[in-house]
Design a protein around this motif. Sequence first.
Motif, PDB file in Angstrom:
ATOM      1  N   VAL A  26       0.832  -1.199   0.000  1.00 55.32           N
ATOM      2  CA  VAL A  26       0.000   0.000   0.000  1.00 55.32           C
ATOM      3  C   VAL A  26       0.871   1.256   0.000  1.00 55.32           C
ATOM      4  CG1 VAL A  26      -1.748   1.265   1.303  1.00 55.32           C
ATOM      5  CG2 VAL A  26      -1.880  -1.217   1.141  1.00 55.32           C
ATOM      6  N   LEU A  27       1.996   1.215   0.709  1.00 56.00           N
ATOM      7  CA  LEU A  27       2.864   2.388   0.769  1.00 56.00           C
ATOM      8  C   LEU A  27       3.435   2.738  -0.606  1.00 56.00           C
ATOM      9  CD1 LEU A  27       4.766   1.739   4.108  1.00 56.00           C
ATOM     10  CD2 LEU A  27       2.906   3.344   3.683  1.00 56.00           C
ATOM     11  N   ILE A  28       3.877   1.720  -1.327  1.00 56.71           N
ATOM     12  CA  ILE A  28       4.386   1.974  -2.680  1.00 56.71           C
ATOM     13  C   ILE A  28       3.262   2.492  -3.561  1.00 56.71           C
ATOM     14  CG2 ILE A  28       5.392   0.924  -4.743  1.00 56.71           C
ATOM     15  CD1 ILE A  28       6.821  -1.052  -2.919  1.00 56.71           C
ATOM     16  N   LEU A  29       2.091   1.871  -3.453  1.00 59.21           N
ATOM     17  CA  LEU A  29       0.956   2.272  -4.277  1.00 59.21           C
ATOM     18  C   LEU A  29       0.559   3.718  -4.023  1.00 59.21           C
ATOM     19  CD1 LEU A  29      -1.094   1.389  -6.374  1.00 59.21           C
ATOM     20  CD2 LEU A  29      -2.576   0.664  -4.510  1.00 59.21           C
ATOM     21  N   VAL A  30       0.533   4.136  -2.778  1.00 61.32           N
ATOM     22  CA  VAL A  30       0.167   5.522  -2.459  1.00 61.32           C
ATOM     23  C   VAL A  30       1.205   6.493  -3.023  1.00 61.32           C
ATOM     24  CG1 VAL A  30      -0.101   7.169  -0.564  1.00 61.32           C
ATOM     25  CG2 VAL A  30      -1.208   4.935  -0.440  1.00 61.32           C
ATOM     26  N   ALA A  31       2.483   6.189  -2.840  1.00 59.08           N
ATOM     27  CA  ALA A  31       3.540   7.070  -3.336  1.00 59.08           C
ATOM     28  C   ALA A  31       3.511   7.166  -4.863  1.00 59.08           C
ATOM     29  CB  ALA A  31       4.900   6.565  -2.871  1.00 59.08           C
ATOM     30  N   VAL A  32       3.345   6.044  -5.525  1.00 54.22           N
ATOM     31  CA  VAL A  32       3.309   6.054  -6.987  1.00 54.22           C
ATOM     32  C   VAL A  32       2.036   6.715  -7.494  1.00 54.22           C
ATOM     33  CG1 VAL A  32       3.260   4.575  -9.033  1.00 54.22           C
ATOM     34  CG2 VAL A  32       4.833   4.072  -7.183  1.00 54.22           C
ATOM     35  N   ALA A  33       0.925   6.501  -6.813  1.00 55.14           N
ATOM     36  CA  ALA A  33      -0.333   7.140  -7.218  1.00 55.14           C
ATOM     37  C   ALA A  33      -0.212   8.658  -7.162  1.00 55.14           C
ATOM     38  CB  ALA A  33      -1.481   6.652  -6.347  1.00 55.14           C
ATOM     39  N   ILE A  34       0.444   9.159  -6.131  1.00 57.15           N
ATOM     40  CA  ILE A  34       0.668  10.610  -6.043  1.00 57.15           C
ATOM     41  C   ILE A  34       1.524  11.077  -7.217  1.00 57.15           C
ATOM     42  CG2 ILE A  34       1.825  12.410  -4.695  1.00 57.15           C
ATOM     43  CD1 ILE A  34       0.905  10.844  -2.177  1.00 57.15           C
TER      44      ILE A  34
END
Length: 125
Positions: free
Chosen positions: A32-40
């Motif tokens: 989830v952390l990678i996904l949130v950072a990449v989504a931003i």
Amino acid sequence: MTPRASGPTWTGFVLWVLAGAGLALATISFSVLILVAVAIGVVVLATRRTFVPSMFGLVSGVGVLALYVAFVQRRGPGTVCWQTATASGCDDYLNPWPWLVAGVALICIGVAAHIGQMRRARERV
């Protein structure tokens, strides 16, 4: 007079490659952390008019991750046992060839599509 969006650039392409690799990594690792950072990062890239025409980098980014998986699985397919002076064990590896073929194909498709975008943008000028 409305400002025209600029054409695709290699800088934008590389940024989209990084975003595509990050999205693929977040998808396969369920992080989830990678996904949130990449989504931003994707939202920032998608809202910048100068980077939107270079979106084919996403495809190449997924290909980069596939090449990485092929590299990690290069000893496969099957079980490979190892032994050192203090430890031993066996590891199971996937067949790296499908990952290699998919990675090369995705990178080539992304680069070819980006070059096509650049040519079309140059013809419009």
